[in-house]
Design an enzyme around this catalytic site. Structure first.
Site, PDB file in Angstrom:
ATOM      1  N   SER A 163     -35.749 -10.530   0.243  1.00  0.00           N
ATOM      2  CA  SER A 163     -35.868  -9.132  -0.176  1.00  0.00           C
ATOM      3  C   SER A 163     -34.568  -8.654  -0.808  1.00  0.00           C
ATOM      4  O   SER A 163     -33.476  -9.162  -0.500  1.00  0.00           O
ATOM      5  CB  SER A 163     -36.198  -8.255   1.036  1.00  0.00           C
ATOM      6  OG  SER A 163     -36.101  -6.882   0.718  1.00  0.00           O
TER       7      SER A 163
ATOM      8  N   TYR B 235     -33.538  -5.214   8.756  1.00  0.00           N
ATOM      9  CA  TYR B 235     -34.520  -5.995   7.997  1.00  0.00           C
ATOM     10  C   TYR B 235     -33.819  -6.871   6.967  1.00  0.00           C
ATOM     11  O   TYR B 235     -34.127  -8.071   6.826  1.00  0.00           O
ATOM     12  CB  TYR B 235     -35.503  -5.047   7.316  1.00  0.00           C
ATOM     13  CG  TYR B 235     -36.398  -5.700   6.290  1.00  0.00           C
ATOM     14  CD1 TYR B 235     -37.338  -6.653   6.660  1.00  0.00           C
ATOM     15  CD2 TYR B 235     -36.303  -5.349   4.943  1.00  0.00           C
ATOM     16  CE1 TYR B 235     -38.158  -7.258   5.709  1.00  0.00           C
ATOM     17  CE2 TYR B 235     -37.123  -5.936   3.992  1.00  0.00           C
ATOM     18  CZ  TYR B 235     -38.046  -6.895   4.382  1.00  0.00           C
ATOM     19  OH  TYR B 235     -38.850  -7.493   3.446  1.00  0.00           O
TER      20      TYR B 235
ATOM     21  N   LYS C  65     -33.388 -11.111   6.446  1.00  0.00           N
ATOM     22  CA  LYS C  65     -33.615 -11.895   5.233  1.00  0.00           C
ATOM     23  C   LYS C  65     -32.412 -12.769   4.887  1.00  0.00           C
ATOM     24  O   LYS C  65     -32.565 -13.866   4.327  1.00  0.00           O
ATOM     25  CB  LYS C  65     -33.956 -10.967   4.069  1.00  0.00           C
ATOM     26  CG  LYS C  65     -35.305 -10.272   4.218  1.00  0.00           C
ATOM     27  CD  LYS C  65     -36.447 -11.261   4.373  1.00  0.00           C
ATOM     28  CE  LYS C  65     -37.797 -10.586   4.370  1.00  0.00           C
ATOM     29  NZ  LYS C  65     -38.920 -11.536   4.530  1.00  0.00           N
TER      30      LYS C  65
END
Length: 259
Positions: free
Chosen positions: A114, A141, A145
């Site tokens: 991402s 988050y 990644k």
């Protein structure tokens, strides 16, 4: 399935009922046999769909049997997650998927990363952001990644498989807010990018995945040159319909400069 396609390579898609998988599936079906894997498969009737928990090592090994490639899309994409949730939904499932790929000798792996892995660079002084810069995640988050990419590199070095990490932008949604115009990936370009990544034979690579947007926030030169990605869409065609920001997301967006 016609006779020619019945001999095509088999790609296993984790998170097979998710938003990104739904977008790229029509493109995949033109070139591959497809096995979709999702824990919520029981309630759906979709060709090639298998119900399995990709976080379970035994189930993961079973569903990756015979695969020529794996497209790992499973996970939770919310930027508001705690680290515990990120680890369980994103890091652990990636580790298990890669171990299953190694056990089955899968030669090609594409991992959905991402822009959040480099979210702190989303500032005017860095644009277009170079994917070769050190990761700077903007939220838990995004940190997950970064770990996903590190796991992918280790997998490539240990097994000799080709691993491509795609730092996807806004995928499967229209850019309803101006701040998303610089990170939009159209449905068709998502298909083009996925096919390019699956066909690439680089040992390991990390590339930004956005369309050919006029608001060039993320450098896709490596995706063009190393993967053969040829985007055709531009978010500027939708700019008139994009409104103001609806509220804070994470540090991917600086309120004063992100638009």
């Amino acid at each position: 399935m016609d006779a020619e396609l019945s001999k095509a390579p088999l790609v296993v898609v984790t998170g097979g009922l998710g938003r990104v998988a739904t977008v790229v599936l029509p493109w995949l079906r033109k070139h591959f046999r497809v096995r979709l894997v999702d824990s919520a498969a029981a309630a759906r009737r979709v060709e090639g769909l298998v119900q399995a928990d990709i976080g379970d090592p035994d189930e993961a090994r079973q569903v990756l049997a015979g695969a020529d490639a794996v497209l790992h899309l499973a996970g939770n994409s919310s930027p508001w997650q705690t680290w515990d949730n990120v680890y369980a939904a994103n890091v652990w499932t990636t580790q298990v998927t890669l171990e299953a790929a190694a056990a089955n000798g899968v030669p090609k792996v594409v991992l959905a990363s991402s822009l959040h892995a480099a979210g702190e660079y989303n500032r005017p002084q860095y644009r277009p952001v170079d994917p070769r810069l050190d990761p700077r995640p903007c939220c838990p988050y995004g940190l997950g990644k970064v770990v996903l990419e590190a796991l992918g590199r280790m997998h490539a070095e240990r097994t000799g498989a080709s691993v491509t990490c795609l730092r996807l932008g806004l995928t499967g949604w229209p850019p309803a807010e101006r701040r998303y115009l610089g990170q939009w990936l159209s449905d068709d370009d998502a298909g083009r990018l996925t096919l390019a990544a699956l066909g690439a034979r680089e040992r390991f690579g990390v590339h930004f995945g956005v369309s050919a947007n006029t608001r060039n926030h993320w450098d896709i030169t490596s995706a063009r040159h190393e993967l053969g990605y040829r985007p055709e869409d531009d978010s500027e065609a939708l700019a008139d319909r994009a409104g103001p920001s609806s509220g804070p997301v994470c540090r991917l967006f600086d309120p004063e400069t992100s638009e």
